[in-house]
Write a protein that holds these residues in place. Structure first.
Motif, mmCIF file in Angstrom:
data_model
loop_
_atom_site.group_PDB
_atom_site.id
_atom_site.type_symbol
_atom_site.label_atom_id
_atom_site.label_comp_id
_atom_site.label_asym_id
_atom_site.label_seq_id
_atom_site.Cartn_x
_atom_site.Cartn_y
_atom_site.Cartn_z
ATOM 1 N N ALA A 199 36.820 40.728 19.847
ATOM 2 C CA ALA A 199 36.277 41.911 20.516
ATOM 3 C C ALA A 199 36.318 41.800 22.036
ATOM 4 C CB ALA A 199 34.829 42.133 20.065
ATOM 5 N N LYS A 200 36.321 40.590 22.555
ATOM 6 C CA LYS A 200 36.182 40.384 23.999
ATOM 7 C C LYS A 200 37.533 40.379 24.700
ATOM 8 C CE LYS A 200 34.217 37.143 27.385
ATOM 9 N NZ LYS A 200 33.549 35.815 27.533
ATOM 10 N N ALA A 201 37.794 41.407 25.503
ATOM 11 C CA ALA A 201 39.007 41.476 26.309
ATOM 12 C C ALA A 201 38.726 40.914 27.700
ATOM 13 C CB ALA A 201 39.502 42.918 26.421
ATOM 14 N N VAL A 202 39.662 40.122 28.206
ATOM 15 C CA VAL A 202 39.517 39.519 29.527
ATOM 16 C C VAL A 202 40.676 39.991 30.397
ATOM 17 C CG1 VAL A 202 39.381 37.384 30.857
ATOM 18 C CG2 VAL A 202 38.354 37.496 28.565
ATOM 19 N N ALA A 203 40.360 40.823 31.374
ATOM 20 C CA ALA A 203 41.382 41.360 32.272
ATOM 21 C C ALA A 203 41.754 40.336 33.338
ATOM 22 C CB ALA A 203 40.874 42.636 32.942
ATOM 23 N N ASN A 204 42.934 40.530 33.930
ATOM 24 C CA ASN A 204 43.346 39.647 35.026
ATOM 25 C C ASN A 204 42.327 39.626 36.154
ATOM 26 O OD1 ASN A 204 45.694 39.128 33.628
ATOM 27 N ND2 ASN A 204 46.993 40.425 34.919
ATOM 28 N N SER A 205 41.708 40.763 36.416
ATOM 29 C CA SER A 205 40.732 40.829 37.506
ATOM 30 C C SER A 205 39.548 39.904 37.246
ATOM 31 C CB SER A 205 40.241 42.262 37.691
ATOM 32 O OG SER A 205 39.688 42.769 36.489
ATOM 33 N N THR A 206 39.186 39.728 35.975
ATOM 34 C CA THR A 206 38.090 38.811 35.638
ATOM 35 C C THR A 206 38.485 37.373 35.923
ATOM 36 O OG1 THR A 206 37.298 40.302 33.917
ATOM 37 C CG2 THR A 206 36.575 38.009 33.785
ATOM 38 N N LEU A 207 39.703 36.991 35.562
ATOM 39 C CA LEU A 207 40.176 35.646 35.867
ATOM 40 C C LEU A 207 40.264 35.424 37.374
ATOM 41 C CD1 LEU A 207 43.013 34.962 33.261
ATOM 42 C CD2 LEU A 207 40.620 34.253 33.192
ATOM 43 N N ALA A 208 40.662 36.465 38.092
ATOM 44 C CA ALA A 208 40.776 36.345 39.547
ATOM 45 C C ALA A 208 39.430 36.020 40.185
ATOM 46 C CB ALA A 208 41.345 37.629 40.131
ATOM 47 N N GLU A 209 38.353 36.510 39.588
ATOM 48 C CA GLU A 209 37.021 36.209 40.108
ATOM 49 C C GLU A 209 36.601 34.777 39.819
ATOM 50 O OE1 GLU A 209 34.488 39.033 38.254
ATOM 51 O OE2 GLU A 209 35.286 40.760 39.359
ATOM 52 N N GLN A 210 37.169 34.185 38.778
ATOM 53 C CA GLN A 210 36.773 32.846 38.360
ATOM 54 C C GLN A 210 37.678 31.744 38.891
ATOM 55 O OE1 GLN A 210 36.906 33.139 34.103
ATOM 56 N NE2 GLN A 210 35.221 34.615 33.967
ATOM 57 N N LEU A 211 38.930 32.093 39.166
ATOM 58 C CA LEU A 211 39.928 31.095 39.532
ATOM 59 C C LEU A 211 40.653 31.492 40.808
ATOM 60 C CD1 LEU A 211 41.458 30.808 35.958
ATOM 61 C CD2 LEU A 211 39.938 29.135 37.004
ATOM 62 N N ASP A 212 41.450 30.562 41.316
ATOM 63 C CA ASP A 212 42.241 30.828 42.519
ATOM 64 C C ASP A 212 43.517 31.563 42.114
ATOM 65 O OD1 ASP A 212 43.384 30.835 45.019
ATOM 66 O OD2 ASP A 212 44.112 28.764 44.879
ATOM 67 N N THR A 213 43.364 32.856 41.811
ATOM 68 C CA THR A 213 44.508 33.646 41.392
ATOM 69 C C THR A 213 44.236 35.116 41.662
ATOM 70 O OG1 THR A 213 46.068 34.014 39.568
ATOM 71 C CG2 THR A 213 43.712 34.003 39.005
ATOM 72 N N THR A 214 45.228 35.941 41.382
ATOM 73 C CA THR A 214 45.087 37.388 41.545
ATOM 74 C C THR A 214 45.746 38.086 40.363
ATOM 75 O OG1 THR A 214 47.178 37.652 42.738
ATOM 76 C CG2 THR A 214 45.188 37.178 44.065
ATOM 77 N N ASP A 215 45.385 39.329 40.176
ATOM 78 C CA ASP A 215 46.019 40.136 39.145
ATOM 79 C C ASP A 215 47.522 40.210 39.388
ATOM 80 O OD1 ASP A 215 46.210 42.274 37.038
ATOM 81 O OD2 ASP A 215 46.733 43.474 38.793
ATOM 82 N N GLU A 216 47.939 40.406 40.610
ATOM 83 C CA GLU A 216 49.366 40.502 40.926
ATOM 84 C C GLU A 216 50.096 39.214 40.603
ATOM 85 O OE1 GLU A 216 52.344 41.645 44.634
ATOM 86 O OE2 GLU A 216 50.262 41.093 45.044
ATOM 87 N N TRP A 217 49.480 38.062 40.934
ATOM 88 C CA TRP A 217 50.120 36.767 40.669
ATOM 89 C C TRP A 217 50.391 36.615 39.179
ATOM 90 C CZ3 TRP A 217 49.330 32.329 37.844
ATOM 91 C CH2 TRP A 217 50.056 31.202 38.229
ATOM 92 N N ILE A 218 49.442 36.987 38.356
ATOM 93 C CA ILE A 218 49.603 36.849 36.905
ATOM 94 C C ILE A 218 50.652 37.825 36.383
ATOM 95 C CG2 ILE A 218 48.454 37.058 34.676
ATOM 96 C CD1 ILE A 218 45.839 36.276 36.136
ATOM 97 N N ARG A 219 50.520 39.100 36.761
ATOM 98 C CA ARG A 219 51.430 40.120 36.228
ATOM 99 C C ARG A 219 52.875 39.864 36.624
ATOM 100 N NH1 ARG A 219 51.227 44.482 38.356
ATOM 101 N NH2 ARG A 219 49.538 44.236 39.886
ATOM 102 N N THR A 220 53.114 39.471 37.875
ATOM 103 C CA THR A 220 54.485 39.322 38.341
ATOM 104 C C THR A 220 55.171 38.094 37.769
ATOM 105 O OG1 THR A 220 53.710 38.206 40.348
ATOM 106 C CG2 THR A 220 54.095 40.585 40.485
ATOM 107 N N ARG A 221 54.412 37.138 37.284
ATOM 108 C CA ARG A 221 55.006 35.920 36.727
ATOM 109 C C ARG A 221 55.079 35.916 35.210
ATOM 110 N NH1 ARG A 221 53.293 35.193 41.548
ATOM 111 N NH2 ARG A 221 54.218 33.630 42.935
ATOM 112 N N THR A 222 54.215 36.694 34.576
ATOM 113 C CA THR A 222 54.165 36.647 33.116
ATOM 114 C C THR A 222 54.299 38.007 32.453
ATOM 115 O OG1 THR A 222 51.760 36.927 32.966
ATOM 116 C CG2 THR A 222 52.592 34.678 33.295
#
Length: 363
Positions: free
Chosen positions: A16-39
């Motif tokens: 049930a739990k969806a985790v968006a890139n923006s949530t990871l960006a708040e927790q780690l040294d990353t961004t939504d763009e970094w994730i989307r453009t590489r994967t």
């Protein structure tokens, strides 16, 4: 006419739990763009505390069994009387416990016991290996009807501080029902190609927790309890091995790459999918892609993508479909079939969100 294993039911499940890139960006040294453009991934699903792989496998299995029942009622791919399932094969690298296997628990919870039930461990190729194993048992007469499940909860073995692996992997499951039938039926599995190279075991691994580490009597080095992957090398090997496996299978059954209507490959990285498609001469609109919404669900990847595409109309009866995967071991494998008429319900959490064309990424 010889006996064949025919796909007659299909289902998928995500937590049930969806985790968006923006949530990871708040927790780690990353961004939504970094994730989307590489994967190509924009979200993934993860289990809640206390949940396990069997919980996802049971739900996906239940939906596949219901799909087979409804398909039979509507005169689809399962047109004859339905014998009970007498085999459950679960592909997973994240079992509920190191011992025993998880498949018997899944069979019990589905009310299928005392059927034969066992796990297959081939990481991201696990579903193709499990499918080939179950199909062989059906064609040999050792089973009349088999439930084949791919399920993994990689969120439980990822380093919480590793932005790369946490961005890539999600939890999920998919399942199919196979029955004994004829090779000329829609849904009949027409062939397989399987392979491995244990010389590459270190490319995709969890170093601690097995007999080699435990036998030393010493604590595992820090970090060895988490999953690790050498991404650049894995990328190269994945494209090479899936392409060669697919080509070998197509040659064996007399199909050409350009004749394929759909390729459903392991959903690892959209650039890998594109590269394999290019090797086979496929346009991007023939690639089934749902990793943007679920991430890499390991053994759950291919059957979950199948369920998602079938429910949305992305797979249609009569289409030539190729399945291909690559994973730790190293392992790889491919399968082919003409798509049957199936009754498949949308995957809860993915309803109304159709599998995408391959999303844009940087080269």
């Amino acid at each position: 006419m010889s006996r064949a294993a025919v796909l007659c039911g299909l289902g998928g499940w995500v937590p049930a739990k969806a985790v968006a890139n923006s949530t990871l960006a708040e927790q780690l040294d990353t961004t939504d763009e970094w994730i989307r453009t590489r994967t190509g991934i924009r979200q993934r699903f993860v289990i809640d505390p206390g949940q396990a792989t069997s919980d996802l496998a049971v739900e996906a299995g239940r939906r596949a069994l219901e799909s087979a029942r409804r398909t039979r009622e509507h005169g689809g791919a399962d047109g004859g009387p339905a014998p009970d399932v007498d085999l459950v094969v679960l592909a997973t690298s994240t079992p509920d416990h190191p011992c025993p296997a998880t498949a018997p628990v899944v069979a019990h919870r589905l009310g299928l016991a005392p059927v034969a039930a066992f796990d297959v461990g081939a990481v991201c190729t696990g579903f193709v290996y499990a499918l080939a194993t179950a199909a062989s048992m059906v064609t040999a007469g050792l089973a009349r009807r088999a439930l084949v499940i791919g399920a993994d909860t990689f969120s439980t073995i990822l380093d919480p501080a590793d932005r790369t692996t946490r961005a890539i992997f999600g939890d999920g499951a998919g399942a199919v029902v196979l029955r004994a039938g004829r090779p000329d039926e829609p849904g009949a599995l027409l062939g397989f190609d399987l392979g491995s190279d244990g010389g590459g075991e270190e490319l995709i691994t969890v170093r601690a927790g097995g007999s080699r580490q435990r036998s030393t009597g010493a604590p595992a080095p820090e970090g060895d309890e988490w999953f690790s992957m050498r991404g650049r090398e894995v990328f190269t090997q994945a494209v090479l091995c899936m392409s060669r496996s697919a080509e070998a299978l197509l040659d064996g059954i007399g199909w050409r790459g350009e004749e394929l209507d759909r390729m459903v490959a392991h959903q690892a990285n959209v650039r890998i999918l594109r590269a394999v498609g290019e090797q086979l001469g496929l346009a991007e609109d023939r690639l089934v892609v749902n990793l943007d919404r679920v991430g890499n669900t390991v053994a759950g990847s291919i059957p979950l993508a199948l369920a998602d595409a079938a429910a949305s109309g992305g797979l249609r009866p009569g289409q030539r479909v190729l399945l291909t995967g690559f994973g730790g071991g190293l392992t790889w494998g491919s399968a082919a079939l003409r798509w049957p008429e199936l009754h498949v319900e949308p995957v809860p959490g993915l309803e109304g969100d159709e599998p995408a064309a391959a999303p844009d990424t940087h080269p």
